[in-house]
Write a protein that holds these residues in place. Structure first.
Motif, PDB file in Angstrom:
ATOM      1  N   GLN A 130       5.239 -31.566 -19.812  1.00  0.00           N
ATOM      2  CA  GLN A 130       4.012 -31.886 -20.538  1.00  0.00           C
ATOM      3  C   GLN A 130       4.340 -32.619 -21.831  1.00  0.00           C
ATOM      4  OE1 GLN A 130       2.504 -27.730 -20.524  1.00  0.00           O
ATOM      5  NE2 GLN A 130       0.623 -28.629 -19.656  1.00  0.00           N
ATOM      6  N   VAL A 131       3.370 -33.419 -22.297  1.00  0.00           N
ATOM      7  CA  VAL A 131       3.565 -34.209 -23.510  1.00  0.00           C
ATOM      8  C   VAL A 131       3.844 -33.303 -24.719  1.00  0.00           C
ATOM      9  CG1 VAL A 131       2.479 -35.815 -25.134  1.00  0.00           C
ATOM     10  CG2 VAL A 131       2.133 -36.101 -22.666  1.00  0.00           C
ATOM     11  N   GLN A 172       5.645 -35.777 -13.778  1.00  0.00           N
ATOM     12  CA  GLN A 172       4.844 -34.575 -13.962  1.00  0.00           C
ATOM     13  C   GLN A 172       5.697 -33.297 -13.966  1.00  0.00           C
ATOM     14  OE1 GLN A 172       1.679 -34.613 -11.017  1.00  0.00           O
ATOM     15  NE2 GLN A 172       0.580 -36.250 -12.073  1.00  0.00           N
ATOM     16  N   ILE A 180       7.833 -36.751 -17.810  1.00  0.00           N
ATOM     17  CA  ILE A 180       6.363 -36.705 -17.887  1.00  0.00           C
ATOM     18  C   ILE A 180       5.762 -37.528 -16.761  1.00  0.00           C
ATOM     19  CG2 ILE A 180       4.366 -37.418 -19.277  1.00  0.00           C
ATOM     20  CD1 ILE A 180       6.061 -36.739 -21.769  1.00  0.00           C
ATOM     21  N   SER A 196       2.957 -27.809 -29.738  1.00  0.00           N
ATOM     22  CA  SER A 196       2.959 -28.029 -28.291  1.00  0.00           C
ATOM     23  C   SER A 196       1.713 -27.436 -27.649  1.00  0.00           C
ATOM     24  CB  SER A 196       4.221 -27.397 -27.678  1.00  0.00           C
ATOM     25  OG  SER A 196       4.184 -27.493 -26.271  1.00  0.00           O
ATOM     26  N   ALA A 225      10.063 -39.255 -21.093  1.00  0.00           N
ATOM     27  CA  ALA A 225       8.994 -40.068 -20.490  1.00  0.00           C
ATOM     28  C   ALA A 225       9.107 -40.070 -18.971  1.00  0.00           C
ATOM     29  CB  ALA A 225       9.068 -41.485 -21.043  1.00  0.00           C
ATOM     30  N   ALA A 239      -5.342 -32.164 -24.815  1.00  0.00           N
ATOM     31  CA  ALA A 239      -5.441 -32.636 -23.425  1.00  0.00           C
ATOM     32  C   ALA A 239      -6.758 -32.229 -22.784  1.00  0.00           C
ATOM     33  CB  ALA A 239      -4.268 -32.081 -22.614  1.00  0.00           C
ATOM     34  N   ASN A 294      -1.002 -29.560 -25.540  1.00  0.00           N
ATOM     35  CA  ASN A 294      -1.137 -29.258 -24.110  1.00  0.00           C
ATOM     36  C   ASN A 294      -2.477 -28.623 -23.767  1.00  0.00           C
ATOM     37  OD1 ASN A 294       1.439 -30.229 -23.609  1.00  0.00           O
ATOM     38  ND2 ASN A 294       2.410 -28.216 -23.804  1.00  0.00           N
ATOM     39  N   LEU A 354       7.355 -32.185 -24.877  1.00  0.00           N
ATOM     40  CA  LEU A 354       8.269 -33.229 -25.331  1.00  0.00           C
ATOM     41  C   LEU A 354       8.250 -33.335 -26.851  1.00  0.00           C
ATOM     42  CD1 LEU A 354      10.192 -35.583 -24.802  1.00  0.00           C
ATOM     43  CD2 LEU A 354       8.185 -37.084 -24.572  1.00  0.00           C
ATOM     44  N   ILE A 355       7.046 -33.242 -27.442  1.00  0.00           N
ATOM     45  CA  ILE A 355       6.931 -33.291 -28.912  1.00  0.00           C
ATOM     46  C   ILE A 355       7.673 -32.108 -29.539  1.00  0.00           C
ATOM     47  CG2 ILE A 355       5.311 -33.134 -30.846  1.00  0.00           C
ATOM     48  CD1 ILE A 355       3.247 -34.574 -29.051  1.00  0.00           C
TER      49      ILE A 355
END
Length: 578
Positions: free
Chosen positions: A267-268, A264, A261, A36, A258, A44, A40, A271-272
């Motif tokens: 954060q992606v 907002q 995200i 993560s 999703a 990113a 992040n 989620l992972i």
């Protein structure tokens, strides 16, 4: 199951397995968080240096996890295998010291299954508990906490998923556990039929029951196979159903993640990480459930093993046993109004047996089938305990003697001549470890076995197959007699041990026994069916339905005892007996 593990495993090894498992789980739980961070804060922002930095941390945690897993598996395997080894040793040690009463309670086939298959079940669950059962709860709690820290809103997915998994696993447990328990009983049945077929193969062929026995085994085999198929089919449902539940969980997490995200709110990378933790939670729950499926079978095995270990011998040994002198110049054997009955039997097998014998005397026991001849001699080495009266050796009640000392004083040749795999010399030394070759040859001489042993170039190094299968019945019987004679004993018991010998060999053997110096200082007890074998005995006991209906010499009994006269008439023509 914990009860049978007590004292049979190393608690340090168990604590070590727990310690390394905890390290493995902690290291594994850190990996999704690091992933993560990379997504992040590295991917990113395009910070390659940060990606490398966190990547090295991931490699470090992975190596720690691998090393901890190796140490945990080593300690878990060592602990479970040690438990199995100790259980097998304890069961064998217990069984070898059983009295005949205990052997009558549990079938031999079941004892074999309990020593092998049941112990393997305990071993398997032992390693599962030190791996999966330790990992699952730690991983479940840790992954749930970390998933909640990533996003507490998505954790509501588990409120639906976990109850569904619990219902499915409950369904598996409800149907699978009874089947697993039945596997052990069905294994017993297969072993029993297979063992009966092997030991009774000659009888089966003689009565042309080959097909019947094959069908009997086939039925038991099919029953076991069908039960195993049903269990495997049932358990096969677990993987696809759990995969479907996990896939559905992933879809739900991605769907709602999703949206978060997009808003907002998440954060992606989080989620992972959340998805990884979700898989760890579900896998932990599944592992924990699988443990609870295997534990009942192991618990059933543990009960069966504990049943053997809890059996207490009916033969009570005094703390301060009486002292017996095996080297005394003379010996005596006395049955003082002895009565004995088998466990749960309504009628006694022996009633009021009373006689006495001294050194140099031969006591012969004769009677019809089921009259109690073998039961009587089994009381001398105390294979069973008398119900009333007493058996005395040199004036000492055998119940007051230490069992090992009593067995040293008695040498027994059973009805079935049993030889053990190895060399002939090893078999001859079975009762006397330090026996010399001269002593062995002397015993073979008396037993009329020297000729066929000398005829083989290997001599005393002649290989003996399992059960003495490379000898004829008469040869096995003579070798069993020789083995008993090698041992210097106060009492020699021959339980119908001359039945496979021809009259000439029988007569020669008994003549050699009477002339041997040591035998003359001992008491010889012979159980026989043939009048010719018992005719020259100093004391003949005539049994009928467990009762002593006559005792005396051949001449006395043939004139006064009706049962003895009937036995004579059945074997010898009246005109030959005059």
């Amino acid at each position: 199951m914990l009860k049978i593990a007590k004292g049979r495993i190393s608690y340090i090894a168990v604590l070590g397995a727990v310690f390394f498992m905890a390290i493995q789980v902690v290291a594994t739980l850190n990996l999704p968080s690091l992933t993560s961070d990379i997504v992040n804060n590295g991917v990113a922002t395009g910070d390659i240096g940060y990606i490398w930095k966190v990547g090295f941390k991931m490699v470090g945690f992975s190596l720690i996890s691998i090393l901890a897993a190796i140490c945990n598996v080593f300690l878990a395997s060592t602990t479970s295998q040690t438990l199995g080894k100790n259980l097998r040793s304890d069961i064998y040690r217990k069984v070898i010291n059983f009295s005949n009463d205990e052997y009558d309670q549990i079938e031999t086939s079941s004892l074999i299954t309990r020593t092998t298959n049941d112990v393997v079940q305990i071993q398997n669950v032992g390693i599962i508990m030190l791996r999966m059962m330790l990992m699952a709860p730690i991983m479940l709690i840790g992954a749930s906490f970390l998933a909640y820290t990533k996003d507490h809103q998505l954790t509501t997915v588990f409120l639906i998923v976990l109850p569904v998994m619990a219902l499915f696993i409950g369904f598996l447990l409800y149907f699978a556990v009874p089947m697993f328990r039945a596997m052990q009983t069905k294994t017993d049945k297969i072993n029993r039929i297979f063992r009966e077929g092997l030991t009774g193969v000659r009888v089966i062929r003689a009565f042309r029951q080959d097909q019947f026995e094959q069908d009997r085994f086939e039925d038991a085999n099919k029953d076991y196979t069908q039960n195993a198929i049903n269990v495997n089919v049932l358990m096969a449902l677990a993987f696809p159903v759990m995969t479907m539940i996990m896939s559905g969980t992933n879809i739900a997490i991605i769907w709602f993640g999703a949206k978060l995200i997009g808003a907002q709110s998440m954060q992606v990378g989080n989620l992972i990480a959340f998805m990884t933790y979700a898989m760890q939670i579900l896998m932990s729950f599944m592992m924990l459930s699988m443990v609870f499926i295997f534990i009942p079978r192991a618990q059933e095995s543990a009960k069966r093993i504990q049943e053997v270990l809890n059996l207490h011998s009916t033969l009570k040994v005094k703390e301060n046993p009486a002292t017996f002198n095996p080297d005394a110049p003379t010996h005596s054997l006395k049955f003082d109004h002895v009565t004995y009955r088998y466990r749960n039997a309504e009628m006694p097998a022996l009633t009021d047996i009373d006689f006495e014998a001294h050194s140099g005397q031969t006591v012969a026991i004769i009677g019809g089938t089921g009259s109690g001849k073998t039961s009587l001699i089994n009381l001398i080495p105390r294979f069973y305990d008398v119900e009333s009266g007493k058996v005395e050796l040199d004036g000492i009640n055998v119940n007051d003697m230490a069992l090992d000392k009593l067995h040293e004083a008695v040498s027994l040749v059973p009805q079935k001549a049993t030889l053990f795999t190895g060399t002939l010399r090893d078999n001859m030394k079975y009762g006397k470890d330090d026996a010399t070759d001269d002593e062995i040859w002397h015993a073979l001489d008396i037993a009329r076995a020297r000729d066929f042993v000398e005829a083989d170039p290997a001599g005393l190094d002649l290989h003996v197959e399992q059960g003495g299968g490379n000898f004829s019945g008469g040869q096995r019987q003579r070798l069993a007699i020789a083995r008993a004679l090698v041992k210097q004993s106060a009492v020699y018991i021959f339980d119908d041990s001359f039945s496979a010998l021809d009259f000439k060999t029988d007569a020669e053997l008994r003549a050699e026994l009477r002339q041997d110096a040591h035998i003359q200082q001992s008491i010889t007890v012979i159980v026989a069916q043939r009048i010719a074998t018992v005719a020259d005995a100093d004391l003949i006991l005539v049994l009928d339905n467990g009762k002593l209906v006559g005792k005396g010499t051949h001449d006395e009994l043939r004139k006064t005892n009706k049962v003895y006269q009937e036995i004579i008439n059945s074997q010898i023509r009246k005109e030959d007996d005059k």
